[in-house]
Structures are given as structure tokens and as C-alpha cells.
Write an enzyme that holds these catalytic residues in place. Structure first.
Site, PDB file in Angstrom:
ATOM      1  N   ASP A 106       0.816  -1.206   0.000  1.00  0.00           N
ATOM      2  CA  ASP A 106       0.000   0.000   0.000  1.00  0.00           C
ATOM      3  C   ASP A 106       0.853   1.260   0.000  1.00  0.00           C
ATOM      4  OD1 ASP A 106      -2.494   1.292   2.369  1.00  0.00           O
ATOM      5  OD2 ASP A 106      -1.860   1.932   0.370  1.00  0.00           O
ATOM      6  N   ASP A 110      -1.386   5.607  -5.356  1.00  0.00           N
ATOM      7  CA  ASP A 110      -1.814   4.819  -4.205  1.00  0.00           C
ATOM      8  C   ASP A 110      -2.208   3.403  -4.609  1.00  0.00           C
ATOM      9  OD1 ASP A 110      -4.370   5.348  -1.624  1.00  0.00           O
ATOM     10  OD2 ASP A 110      -2.867   3.792  -1.926  1.00  0.00           O
TER      11      ASP A 110
HETATM   12  O1  LIG Z   1      -5.633   4.961   2.867  1.00  0.00           O
HETATM   13  C1  LIG Z   1      -5.095   4.920   1.812  1.00  0.00           C
HETATM   14  C2  LIG Z   1      -4.231   3.769   1.460  1.00  0.00           C
HETATM   15  N1  LIG Z   1      -4.720   2.594   2.145  1.00  0.00           N
HETATM   16  C3  LIG Z   1      -5.898   2.079   1.460  1.00  0.00           C
HETATM   17  C4  LIG Z   1      -6.495   0.960   2.229  1.00  0.00           C
HETATM   18  C5  LIG Z   1      -5.950  -0.320   2.145  1.00  0.00           C
HETATM   19  C6  LIG Z   1      -6.545  -1.351   2.842  1.00  0.00           C
HETATM   20  C7  LIG Z   1      -7.673  -1.094   3.613  1.00  0.00           C
HETATM   21  C8  LIG Z   1      -8.195   0.184   3.682  1.00  0.00           C
HETATM   22  C9  LIG Z   1      -7.610   1.220   2.984  1.00  0.00           C
HETATM   23  N2  LIG Z   1      -5.198   5.848   0.852  1.00  0.00           N
HETATM   24  C10 LIG Z   1      -5.937   6.968   1.038  1.00  0.00           C
HETATM   25  S1  LIG Z   1      -5.251   8.511   0.964  1.00  0.00           S
HETATM   26  C11 LIG Z   1      -6.739   9.328   1.286  1.00  0.00           C
HETATM   27  C12 LIG Z   1      -7.721   8.399   1.466  1.00  0.00           C
HETATM   28  C13 LIG Z   1      -9.085   8.803   1.743  1.00  0.00           C
HETATM   29  C14 LIG Z   1     -10.159   8.133   1.129  1.00  0.00           C
HETATM   30  C15 LIG Z   1     -11.458   8.526   1.384  1.00  0.00           C
HETATM   31  C16 LIG Z   1     -11.707   9.587   2.277  1.00  0.00           C
HETATM   32  C17 LIG Z   1     -10.608  10.232   2.898  1.00  0.00           C
HETATM   33  C18 LIG Z   1      -9.299   9.834   2.642  1.00  0.00           C
HETATM   34  C19 LIG Z   1      -7.267   7.056   1.349  1.00  0.00           C
HETATM   35  C20 LIG Z   1      -8.130   5.873   1.508  1.00  0.00           C
HETATM   36  O2  LIG Z   1      -8.846   5.709   2.476  1.00  0.00           O
HETATM   37  N3  LIG Z   1      -8.092   4.984   0.500  1.00  0.00           N
HETATM   38  C21 LIG Z   1      -8.920   3.807   0.468  1.00  0.00           C
HETATM   39  C22 LIG Z   1     -10.313   4.168  -0.017  1.00  0.00           C
HETATM   40  C23 LIG Z   1     -11.397   3.372   0.334  1.00  0.00           C
HETATM   41  C24 LIG Z   1     -12.668   3.721  -0.072  1.00  0.00           C
HETATM   42  C25 LIG Z   1     -12.883   4.868  -0.831  1.00  0.00           C
HETATM   43  C26 LIG Z   1     -11.812   5.656  -1.194  1.00  0.00           C
HETATM   44  C27 LIG Z   1     -10.505   5.292  -0.804  1.00  0.00           C
END
Ligand SMILES: O=C(CNCc1ccccc1)Nc1scc(-c2ccccc2)c1C(=O)NCc1ccccc1
Length: 328
Positions: free
Chosen positions: A32, A217
Site C-alpha cells: 500500500d 496509491d
Molecule cells: O488509505 C489509503 C491507502 N490505504 C488504502 C487501504 C488499504 C486497505 C484497507 C483500507 C484502505 N489511501 C488513502 S489517501 C486518502 C484516502 C481517503 C479516502 C477517502 C476519504 C478520505 C481519505 C485514502 C483511503 O482511504 N483509501 C482507500 C479508499 C477506500 C474507499 C474509498 C476511497 C478510498
């Protein structure tokens, strides 16, 4: 030293899982570049939160507890985990960190329990956003990078078949043409870069906007762009609409999807239309789009939908970090 490890896609290419040896155990972790903690399911968890995942054995000989260290992480989708910290030997495809912080979970949210293909995460963003207290720990890449042939790692993600991550070298068989490098802004702990103009479909330039700051990402499944670009894209997809119940743009699964070309570092990278059919919604023969709006996220995220279209080089060989992309 160098490392090479297979990246195996979960269903719908939702995430990419790689085998990692920790002490004498092999766990399968979600690599990740959007987070910076190496955390694993462990024997310290209640059995109600484990559904077939391999548990890191905190009682193994090589695991040394870091007394007083704890961690707790939550992701933008509301999922999260927490626990305590050990040091152990971590080997990723031949690249070995002899004393890597391994964050052993004592509790995980239901999203992780139900993700039966993943035994945890291996964070590859910058150590500045590691969530261990009282002292943040280094990511696997930061721990090993000075011992790597070159201080970089690469991601080659494929659809419906194994891709790979390499540590310490660039695999020239994985891309065509040249690599376009662009500066990284890691001030928020991410592999941040600036993306330029975009074009929907192979036709002439039918877009005027630019995308702006974005992060690369591997842990985020989809591509989240500014509203203007997303609306411009779906205006070319007949039958598409925003579904509040599904939480994003959907379209008839039979729709033909245009490509999206994004300019980065002055080079146009083409994401084929097929990358934007993420998964069936489960109702009315509609499919959920791999391109969604970044509103409410606060970031423009170039997730797996984009990264599957390129070979990506996460590079610290120049002192200041840079990211490279090449067509594949
Ligand atoms: O958190 C991350 C990277 N990790 C992703 C991940 C992996 C396994 C389980 C859960 C999550 N990236 C980022 S940077 C910024 C965000 C973000 C997304 C939505 C709202 C606010 C911040 C995210 C993130 O949560 N990525 C995963 C994701 C899941 C669902 C919808 C969008 C993004």
C-alpha cells in the site's frame, strides 16, 4: 540486495496481495503506497475477528516485543486496526530487513475480517505518517533502502493475473518506451505529484481542464479525480448516471467505455476503457465505475485503476523523491 515479489489481484482487482516472510512465517499482505504501517493479523486477536487469515505468532523466537509501543490506524473508508509492536526479520522476495517493526493487531474492523485474502498491510508511503506511538517506525522500504542496489521500488500491477513489485532495481522488460519522471511532494507523507490535462476517448483533445495535485496509491482500488474530469468522462458513456444508493457513477455493463489519457511530466498516459469497468453492482445489470469523483476525499487518488495501465517507479535515488511512469 534486491527483491522481487508477485502481486496477486483479489477479486475485481480490489487489492494486490504479496507473500512476505516474517521470521519463519509467510503472510500475504496488501502492499500500500498510500499508508506507512506494516501491520498483520496476530495471535493476540479475538478469534471472532479472524476468518481464515494467517496470524503472526508473537511468541515466535525471532519476535522481540517493543514494550510500550502501540499503534492505531484508520483509513478514509472508515476501516481500521490497532495493536502492539514487535521487531522481526522481514523478507520481501529476497530483500531482507533484519529488524523491521511488525505491528501486531489486537483488533481489526469488520472490513479486514471479511477480506479473507489479506493477512495485513505493508505500507510503502513515507515513514512520516507511520502511526506507531510514542515513536513512529520506518516502513519496510525505509528500513532496507540503504542496502538496496538502488534506492527505489517499482510496481507492475496487472488485471486478472499476477503482477510484481521489485525493490532495488527497475525491470526493463516490464515497460515500453521511456520512463517519464516527475517531482514528488511528500509533505503529507504520500507519493504526491502533479497531473496535467486529460482527454476522454482517443479523439482529439475534448477536455480543457487540468487535474492538479494527486497521489499514487496502490492501496486504493479506484481512480478519484476532480468532478469536472469525471463528468466529462461519463458524458461519453451512454446510460451512465450517478447513483446515490451505490455511492458513485454506474452504467450498463454492456456500455462501451472510452479511454482516458492523462498528461504527467509532459507525457500522455492512456488508461484503456476496460480499466473503468470495476465490478457489477449486483442489480439491474449495471456496473460500478472505476473512475469516481474526489469530492469528500480531499485527495485526487491515482489508484489501481490507473496503476494497472503503467509501470510505476517510486524513486529516492536522487536525494529528493521522484516518481516515474512508463507505458507497459
Ligand atoms: O488509505 C489509503 C491507502 N490505504 C488504502 C487501504 C488499504 C486497505 C484497507 C483500507 C484502505 N489511501 C488513502 S489517501 C486518502 C484516502 C481517503 C479516502 C477517502 C476519504 C478520505 C481519505 C485514502 C483511503 O482511504 N483509501 C482507500 C479508499 C477506500 C474507499 C474509498 C476511497 C478510498
Amino acid at each position: 540486495q534486491t527483491g522481487t515479489v508477485a502481486a496477486n489481484p483479489e477479486q475485481y482487482d480490489q487489492a494486490y496481495i504479496c507473500p512476505v516472510t516474517i521470521g519463519s512465517q509467510t503472510l500475504h499482505l496488501d502492499f500500500d503506497t498510500g499508508s506507512s504501517d506494516l501491520w498483520v493479523f496476530s495471535n493476540l486477536m479475538p478469534s471472532s475477528e479472524v476468518d481464515g487469515q494467517t496470524e503472526f505468532n508473537t511468541n515466535s523466537a525471532g519476535a522481540t516485543k517493543k514494550d510500550g509501543y502501540t499503534w492505531s490506524i484508520s483509513y478514509g473508508d472508515g476501516s481500521g486496526a490497532s495493536g502492539v509492536v514487535y521487531a522481526d526479520t522481514v523478507n520481501v522476495g529476497g530483500a531482507t530487513a533484519t529488524s523491521q517493526a511488525v505491528e501486531a493487531a489486537t483488533s481489526v474492523s469488520s472490513e479486514f475480517t471479511s477480506d479473507t485474502g489479506s493477512d495485513g498491510l505493508l505500507g510503502l508511503a513515507f515513514s512520516s505518517i507511520n502511526q506507531v506511538k510514542p515513536t513512529p517506525q520506518t516502513t519496510f522500504f525505509d528500513t532496507v533502502k540503504s542496502s538496496l542496489e538502488a534506492e527505489l521500488f517499482t510496481a507492475d500491477l496487472q488485471s486478472n493475473g499476477p503482477g510484481s513489485y521489485t525493490f532495488g532495481y527497475i525491470d526493463s522488460s516490464k515497460y515500453t518506451g521511456s520512463i517519464t519522471y516527475t517531482a514528488v511532494d511528500n509533505s503529507q507523507g504520500f507519493w504526491g505529484f502533479t497531473a496535467g490535462g486529460y482527454t476522454v476517448g482517443g479523439g482529439g483533445s475534448n477536455s480543457t481542464g487540468t487535474i492538479g495535485s494527486a497521489i499514487a496509491d496502490t492501496g486504493t482500488s479506484l481512480m478519484y479525480l476532480p468532478t469536472a474530469a469525471v463528468q466529462s468522462y461519463y458524458s461519453q458513456v451512454s446510460g451512465s448516471s450517478y447513483s446515490s444508493s451505490q455511492g458513485g457513477y454506474i452504467f450498463p455493463c454492456s456500455a462501451s467505455l472510452p479511454s482516458l489519457t492523462v498528461s504527467i511530466g509532459g507525457h500522455g498516459f492512456v488508461v484503456p476503457g476496460s480499466n473503468f469497468n470495476y465490478s457489477p453492482t449486483g442489480s439491474g445489470n449495471t456496473c460500478f465505475g472505476g473512475l469516481q469523483e474526489n469530492t469528500g476525499i480531499g485527495f485526487t487518488i491515482f489508484g489501481d485503476v490507473f496503476l494497472r495501465a503503467v509501470y510505476a517507479i517510486f524513486d529516492e535515488t536522487q536525494g529528493s523523491p521522484r516518481i516515474g511512469f512508463a507505458a507497459q
